[in-house]
Design a protein around this motif. Structure first.
Motif, mmCIF file in Angstrom:
data_model
loop_
_atom_site.group_PDB
_atom_site.id
_atom_site.type_symbol
_atom_site.label_atom_id
_atom_site.label_comp_id
_atom_site.label_asym_id
_atom_site.label_seq_id
_atom_site.Cartn_x
_atom_site.Cartn_y
_atom_site.Cartn_z
ATOM 1 N N SER A 84 0.805 -1.222 0.000
ATOM 2 C CA SER A 84 0.000 0.000 0.000
ATOM 3 C C SER A 84 0.837 1.271 0.000
ATOM 4 C CB SER A 84 -0.932 0.009 1.217
ATOM 5 O OG SER A 84 -0.176 -0.095 2.408
ATOM 6 N N ASP A 85 2.158 1.130 0.136
ATOM 7 C CA ASP A 85 3.023 2.321 0.091
ATOM 8 C C ASP A 85 3.305 2.766 -1.343
ATOM 9 O OD1 ASP A 85 4.866 1.027 2.894
ATOM 10 O OD2 ASP A 85 3.327 2.581 2.882
ATOM 11 N N SER A 86 2.906 1.958 -2.307
ATOM 12 C CA SER A 86 3.111 2.363 -3.704
ATOM 13 C C SER A 86 2.389 3.668 -3.987
ATOM 14 C CB SER A 86 2.583 1.278 -4.640
ATOM 15 O OG SER A 86 3.350 0.110 -4.535
ATOM 16 N N GLY A 87 3.038 4.515 -4.771
ATOM 17 C CA GLY A 87 2.406 5.786 -5.105
ATOM 18 C C GLY A 87 3.437 6.764 -5.622
ATOM 19 N N PHE A 88 2.970 7.973 -5.802
ATOM 20 C CA PHE A 88 3.812 9.056 -6.290
ATOM 21 C C PHE A 88 4.030 10.006 -5.124
ATOM 22 C CE2 PHE A 88 5.912 11.099 -9.589
ATOM 23 C CZ PHE A 88 5.497 12.408 -9.800
ATOM 24 N N TYR A 89 5.282 10.178 -4.753
ATOM 25 C CA TYR A 89 5.612 10.980 -3.580
ATOM 26 C C TYR A 89 6.169 12.328 -4.025
ATOM 27 C CZ TYR A 89 4.843 6.871 -0.739
ATOM 28 O OH TYR A 89 4.259 5.795 -0.117
ATOM 29 N N LEU A 90 5.628 13.352 -3.443
ATOM 30 C CA LEU A 90 6.019 14.708 -3.814
ATOM 31 C C LEU A 90 6.547 15.453 -2.609
ATOM 32 C CD1 LEU A 90 2.915 15.437 -6.018
ATOM 33 C CD2 LEU A 90 5.247 15.636 -6.845
ATOM 34 N N CYS A 91 7.685 16.052 -2.795
ATOM 35 C CA CYS A 91 8.250 16.945 -1.794
ATOM 36 C C CYS A 91 7.898 18.372 -2.192
ATOM 37 C CB CYS A 91 9.762 16.770 -1.730
ATOM 38 S SG CYS A 91 10.591 17.813 -0.515
ATOM 39 N N ALA A 92 7.678 19.222 -1.214
ATOM 40 C CA ALA A 92 7.342 20.607 -1.500
ATOM 41 C C ALA A 92 7.914 21.508 -0.421
ATOM 42 C CB ALA A 92 5.834 20.802 -1.597
ATOM 43 N N TRP A 93 8.066 22.779 -0.755
ATOM 44 C CA TRP A 93 8.528 23.752 0.234
ATOM 45 C C TRP A 93 7.719 25.039 0.114
ATOM 46 C CZ3 TRP A 93 10.758 28.593 -0.787
ATOM 47 C CH2 TRP A 93 11.099 28.837 -2.131
ATOM 48 N N TYR B 36 -3.599 24.336 -8.898
ATOM 49 C CA TYR B 36 -2.351 23.797 -9.416
ATOM 50 C C TYR B 36 -2.660 22.923 -10.625
ATOM 51 C CZ TYR B 36 0.214 25.041 -5.125
ATOM 52 O OH TYR B 36 0.819 25.713 -4.070
ATOM 53 N N VAL B 37 -1.659 22.779 -11.498
ATOM 54 C CA VAL B 37 -1.779 21.886 -12.635
ATOM 55 C C VAL B 37 -0.622 20.887 -12.595
ATOM 56 C CG1 VAL B 37 -0.483 23.442 -14.181
ATOM 57 C CG2 VAL B 37 -2.003 21.706 -15.148
ATOM 58 N N GLN B 38 -0.943 19.646 -12.973
ATOM 59 C CA GLN B 38 0.069 18.587 -12.969
ATOM 60 C C GLN B 38 0.055 17.851 -14.298
ATOM 61 O OE1 GLN B 38 -0.618 15.226 -10.364
ATOM 62 N NE2 GLN B 38 1.573 14.975 -9.966
ATOM 63 N N SER B 39 1.175 17.879 -15.005
ATOM 64 C CA SER B 39 1.330 17.053 -16.203
ATOM 65 C C SER B 39 1.740 15.650 -15.762
ATOM 66 C CB SER B 39 2.376 17.657 -17.127
ATOM 67 O OG SER B 39 1.939 18.931 -17.576
ATOM 68 N N PRO B 40 1.483 14.642 -16.587
ATOM 69 C CA PRO B 40 1.749 13.257 -16.179
ATOM 70 C C PRO B 40 3.180 13.033 -15.707
ATOM 71 C CG PRO B 40 0.464 13.300 -18.187
ATOM 72 C CD PRO B 40 0.849 14.725 -17.918
ATOM 73 N N THR B 104 -9.122 16.985 -10.973
ATOM 74 C CA THR B 104 -9.948 16.809 -12.171
ATOM 75 C C THR B 104 -9.020 16.613 -13.352
ATOM 76 O OG1 THR B 104 -11.729 18.232 -11.337
ATOM 77 C CG2 THR B 104 -11.639 17.852 -13.718
ATOM 78 N N ARG B 105 -9.223 15.482 -14.036
ATOM 79 C CA ARG B 105 -8.386 15.224 -15.208
ATOM 80 C C ARG B 105 -9.051 15.821 -16.434
ATOM 81 N NH1 ARG B 105 -7.623 10.607 -18.621
ATOM 82 N NH2 ARG B 105 -9.111 9.427 -17.382
ATOM 83 N N LEU B 106 -8.309 16.640 -17.144
ATOM 84 C CA LEU B 106 -8.837 17.304 -18.344
ATOM 85 C C LEU B 106 -8.273 16.643 -19.586
ATOM 86 C CD1 LEU B 106 -10.341 19.626 -19.783
ATOM 87 C CD2 LEU B 106 -8.224 20.950 -19.598
ATOM 88 N N THR B 107 -9.183 16.203 -20.449
ATOM 89 C CA THR B 107 -8.828 15.703 -21.776
ATOM 90 C C THR B 107 -9.295 16.711 -22.806
ATOM 91 O OG1 THR B 107 -9.009 13.390 -21.076
ATOM 92 C CG2 THR B 107 -9.154 13.836 -23.441
#
Lengths: 112, 110
Positions: A84-93, B36-40, B104-107
């Motif tokens: 369940s730890d799979s995912g996309f991890y993002l760091c931010a400041w 915010y916007v996020q590209s793949p 929200t994913r925009l196509t």
């Protein structure tokens, strides 16, 4: 100008193995630092945030931990990964407690 | 409890058409508001933000958003969508900390 670096970009780890994701910020002092996890279709979940060296606040109980050994370094760790730890991890400041966040490019973790 | 809702998981629009992405929040006071916007496979980029003052804010890439206190909304708009706008869009609110909507994913259709 300020920049944020996050690595590794991609990581494939077996269940039960340890984890270390690192994030560093350049060009600013005493930033607020954050770790978010992004699971598909679930937006961003705040995991940890830090307002200073050695000061870590945890948002969600889990098998992950965070450390801030230096002013501009933030590390996300685990002793034993779960599927369940799979995912996309993002760091931010951020500069202030209130204000926009600046994100790193993210680390894709796949636990098999 | 504090919450951010983006009711639309996925939206498809034709190139050149107008766009509106919805965002509603639930907070005790007016928070700071962001899109915010996020590209793949990438991090998030700030499009615009609202702290106070004029309730219609302009952002990058031709986007704008309007804060409506009575509706607790901060909807994102663009008059004419470009194919390069295809991405995932996140609304965020900040009071004590930053909370994000589910996105929200925009196509964009040619």
């Amino acid at each position: 100008s300020q920049t944020i670096h996050q690595w590794p970009a991609t990581l494939v780890q077996p269940v039960g193995s340890p984890l270390s994701l690192e994030c560093t910020v350049e060009g600013t002092s005493n930033p607020n630092l954050y770790w978010y996890r992004q699971a598909a279709g679930r937006g961003l979940q705040l995991l940890f945030y830090s307002v200073g060296i050695g000061q870590i606040s945890s948002e969600v109980p889990q098998n992950l931990s965070a450390s801030r050994p230096q002013d501009r370094q933030f590390i996300l760790s685990s002793k034993k990964l779960l599927l369940s730890d799979s995912g996309f991890y993002l760091c931010a400041w951020s500069v202030l407690a209130a204000g926009e966040l600046f994100f790193g490019e993210g680390s894709r973790l796949t636990v098999l | 409890a504090q919450s951010v809702t983006q009711p639309d998981i996925h939206i498809t629009v034709s190139e050149g058409a107008s766009l509106e992405l919805r965002c509603n929040y639930s907070y005790g006071a007016t928070p700071y508001l962001f899109w915010y916007v996020q590209s793949p496979g990438q991090g998030l980029q700030l499009l615009l933000k609202y702290f106070s003052g004029d309730t219609l804010v302009q952002g990058i890439k031709g986007f704008e958003a309007e804060f409506k206190r009575s509706q607790s909304s901060f909807n994102l708009r663009k008059p004419s969508v470009h194919w390069s706008d295809a991405a995932e869009y996140f609304c965020a609110v900040q009071h004590d900390d930053m909370r994000f909507g589910a996105g929200t994913r925009l196509t964009v259709k040619p």
